[in-house]
Design a protein around this motif. Structure first.
Motif, PDB file in Angstrom:
ATOM      1  N   LYS A   1       0.822  -1.223   0.000  1.00  0.00           N
ATOM      2  CA  LYS A   1       0.000   0.000   0.000  1.00  0.00           C
ATOM      3  C   LYS A   1       0.853   1.269   0.000  1.00  0.00           C
ATOM      4  CE  LYS A   1      -4.131  -1.801   2.189  1.00  0.00           C
ATOM      5  NZ  LYS A   1      -5.101  -1.630   3.269  1.00  0.00           N
ATOM      6  N   LYS A   2       1.995   1.229   0.633  1.00  0.00           N
ATOM      7  CA  LYS A   2       2.821   2.425   0.743  1.00  0.00           C
ATOM      8  C   LYS A   2       3.710   2.652  -0.479  1.00  0.00           C
ATOM      9  CE  LYS A   2       3.104   2.699   5.741  1.00  0.00           C
ATOM     10  NZ  LYS A   2       4.012   2.806   6.881  1.00  0.00           N
ATOM     11  N   LEU A   3       3.989   1.617  -1.237  1.00  0.00           N
ATOM     12  CA  LEU A   3       4.920   1.753  -2.351  1.00  0.00           C
ATOM     13  C   LEU A   3       4.466   2.742  -3.421  1.00  0.00           C
ATOM     14  CD1 LEU A   3       6.315  -1.847  -2.812  1.00  0.00           C
ATOM     15  CD2 LEU A   3       7.497   0.163  -1.988  1.00  0.00           C
ATOM     16  N   PRO A   4       3.187   2.745  -3.865  1.00  0.00           N
ATOM     17  CA  PRO A   4       2.788   3.746  -4.869  1.00  0.00           C
ATOM     18  C   PRO A   4       2.929   5.182  -4.357  1.00  0.00           C
ATOM     19  CG  PRO A   4       1.192   1.986  -4.805  1.00  0.00           C
ATOM     20  CD  PRO A   4       2.122   1.760  -3.659  1.00  0.00           C
ATOM     21  N   ASP A   5       2.606   5.396  -3.090  1.00  0.00           N
ATOM     22  CA  ASP A   5       2.759   6.740  -2.517  1.00  0.00           C
ATOM     23  C   ASP A   5       4.226   7.144  -2.455  1.00  0.00           C
ATOM     24  OD1 ASP A   5       0.034   6.982  -2.160  1.00  0.00           O
ATOM     25  OD2 ASP A   5       0.105   6.170  -0.110  1.00  0.00           O
ATOM     26  N   MET A   6       5.071   6.195  -2.109  1.00  0.00           N
ATOM     27  CA  MET A   6       6.501   6.492  -2.054  1.00  0.00           C
ATOM     28  C   MET A   6       7.046   6.798  -3.447  1.00  0.00           C
ATOM     29  SD  MET A   6       7.703   3.661   0.765  1.00  0.00           S
ATOM     30  CE  MET A   6       9.398   3.772   0.284  1.00  0.00           C
ATOM     31  N   ALA A   7       6.609   6.031  -4.438  1.00  0.00           N
ATOM     32  CA  ALA A   7       7.066   6.269  -5.808  1.00  0.00           C
ATOM     33  C   ALA A   7       6.561   7.617  -6.320  1.00  0.00           C
ATOM     34  CB  ALA A   7       6.597   5.140  -6.722  1.00  0.00           C
ATOM     35  N   ARG A   8       5.341   7.968  -5.968  1.00  0.00           N
ATOM     36  CA  ARG A   8       4.762   9.250  -6.390  1.00  0.00           C
ATOM     37  C   ARG A   8       5.530  10.409  -5.768  1.00  0.00           C
ATOM     38  NH1 ARG A   8      -0.166   8.343  -4.680  1.00  0.00           N
ATOM     39  NH2 ARG A   8      -0.612   7.064  -6.493  1.00  0.00           N
ATOM     40  N   SER A   9       5.821  10.315  -4.481  1.00  0.00           N
ATOM     41  CA  SER A   9       6.566  11.394  -3.828  1.00  0.00           C
ATOM     42  C   SER A   9       7.991  11.479  -4.355  1.00  0.00           C
ATOM     43  CB  SER A   9       6.560  11.209  -2.311  1.00  0.00           C
ATOM     44  OG  SER A   9       7.278  10.046  -1.954  1.00  0.00           O
ATOM     45  N   LEU A  10       8.583  10.342  -4.694  1.00  0.00           N
ATOM     46  CA  LEU A  10       9.919  10.356  -5.286  1.00  0.00           C
ATOM     47  C   LEU A  10       9.897  11.031  -6.656  1.00  0.00           C
ATOM     48  CD1 LEU A  10      12.863   9.417  -4.966  1.00  0.00           C
ATOM     49  CD2 LEU A  10      12.197   7.306  -6.116  1.00  0.00           C
ATOM     50  N   GLY A  11       8.847  10.760  -7.439  1.00  0.00           N
ATOM     51  CA  GLY A  11       8.704  11.407  -8.750  1.00  0.00           C
ATOM     52  C   GLY A  11       8.514  12.906  -8.620  1.00  0.00           C
ATOM     53  N   LYS A  12       7.705  13.335  -7.649  1.00  0.00           N
ATOM     54  CA  LYS A  12       7.508  14.773  -7.424  1.00  0.00           C
ATOM     55  C   LYS A  12       8.821  15.436  -7.027  1.00  0.00           C
ATOM     56  CE  LYS A  12       2.660  14.798  -6.027  1.00  0.00           C
ATOM     57  NZ  LYS A  12       1.727  15.048  -4.917  1.00  0.00           N
ATOM     58  N   SER A  13       9.561  14.774  -6.158  1.00  0.00           N
ATOM     59  CA  SER A  13      10.843  15.326  -5.728  1.00  0.00           C
ATOM     60  C   SER A  13      11.809  15.459  -6.900  1.00  0.00           C
ATOM     61  CB  SER A  13      11.470  14.435  -4.652  1.00  0.00           C
ATOM     62  OG  SER A  13      10.634  14.374  -3.528  1.00  0.00           O
ATOM     63  N   ALA A  14      11.812  14.452  -7.768  1.00  0.00           N
ATOM     64  CA  ALA A  14      12.703  14.507  -8.932  1.00  0.00           C
ATOM     65  C   ALA A  14      12.295  15.640  -9.869  1.00  0.00           C
ATOM     66  CB  ALA A  14      12.677  13.170  -9.675  1.00  0.00           C
ATOM     67  N   ARG A  15      10.988  15.846 -10.066  1.00  0.00           N
ATOM     68  CA  ARG A  15      10.528  16.947 -10.922  1.00  0.00           C
ATOM     69  C   ARG A  15      10.892  18.296 -10.329  1.00  0.00           C
ATOM     70  NH1 ARG A  15       6.028  13.566 -11.791  1.00  0.00           N
ATOM     71  NH2 ARG A  15       4.911  14.543 -10.086  1.00  0.00           N
ATOM     72  N   ILE A  16      10.728  18.448  -9.018  1.00  0.00           N
ATOM     73  CA  ILE A  16      11.067  19.709  -8.358  1.00  0.00           C
ATOM     74  C   ILE A  16      12.562  19.977  -8.474  1.00  0.00           C
ATOM     75  CG2 ILE A  16      11.230  20.839  -6.101  1.00  0.00           C
ATOM     76  CD1 ILE A  16       8.562  19.469  -5.404  1.00  0.00           C
ATOM     77  N   LEU A  17      13.366  18.943  -8.244  1.00  0.00           N
ATOM     78  CA  LEU A  17      14.809  19.098  -8.353  1.00  0.00           C
ATOM     79  C   LEU A  17      15.214  19.495  -9.764  1.00  0.00           C
ATOM     80  CD1 LEU A  17      17.618  18.776  -7.013  1.00  0.00           C
ATOM     81  CD2 LEU A  17      17.568  16.409  -7.789  1.00  0.00           C
ATOM     82  N   LYS A  18      14.588  18.885 -10.754  1.00  0.00           N
ATOM     83  CA  LYS A  18      14.902  19.191 -12.142  1.00  0.00           C
ATOM     84  C   LYS A  18      14.532  20.629 -12.484  1.00  0.00           C
ATOM     85  CE  LYS A  18      13.990  17.526 -16.823  1.00  0.00           C
ATOM     86  NZ  LYS A  18      13.238  16.554 -17.630  1.00  0.00           N
ATOM     87  N   SER A  19      13.349  21.075 -12.045  1.00  0.00           N
ATOM     88  CA  SER A  19      12.920  22.438 -12.356  1.00  0.00           C
ATOM     89  C   SER A  19      13.791  23.466 -11.638  1.00  0.00           C
ATOM     90  CB  SER A  19      11.450  22.638 -12.015  1.00  0.00           C
ATOM     91  OG  SER A  19      11.252  22.551 -10.618  1.00  0.00           O
ATOM     92  N   GLU A  20      14.171  23.176 -10.396  1.00  0.00           N
ATOM     93  CA  GLU A  20      15.034  24.104  -9.666  1.00  0.00           C
ATOM     94  C   GLU A  20      16.422  24.183 -10.302  1.00  0.00           C
ATOM     95  OE1 GLU A  20      14.391  26.194  -7.170  1.00  0.00           O
ATOM     96  OE2 GLU A  20      12.304  25.615  -7.248  1.00  0.00           O
TER      97      GLU A  20
END
Length: 96
Positions: free
Chosen positions: A24-43
């Motif tokens: 149950k936690k894995l999709p949420d973890m993957a989603r938050s990891l993807g958001k973090s990667a997008r934020i890092l890329k944009s910054e």
């Protein structure tokens, strides 16, 4: 020792991760990891473009006319417009 990871080792690692964190936690973890990667890329992209703009900009900003500068206001709290008041900033006209 760790040079070659085959399919059985990767599958075993994935099974251990699923057992540790739960399915149950894995999709949420993957989603938050993807958001973090997008934020890092944009910054990183913003910093890169900002660095290019700063290299071409002069070291001192151009002086603005007192009449063309917009008056600054101070607010007691964010969104509190009833207690805001205009502020006149001192200007240094002496040349050192």
């Amino acid at each position: 020792m760790f040079g070659k990871l085959g399919a059985p080792e990767i599958i075993l690692i994935l099974v251990v991760i699923i057992l540790l964190f739960g399915a149950k936690k894995l999709p949420d973890m993957a989603r938050s990891l993807g958001k973090s990667a997008r934020i890092l890329k944009s910054e990183a992209k913003a910093m890169k473009s900002e660095g290019g703009n700063n290299a071409a900009a002069p070291s001192d900003p151009p002086a603005q006319d007192e009449q063309s500068a917009a008056p600054r206001t101070i607010q007691a709290a964010p969104g509190d417009v009833s207690s805001s008041r205009p502020v006149t900033e001192p200007t240094n006209t002496s040349k050192s």
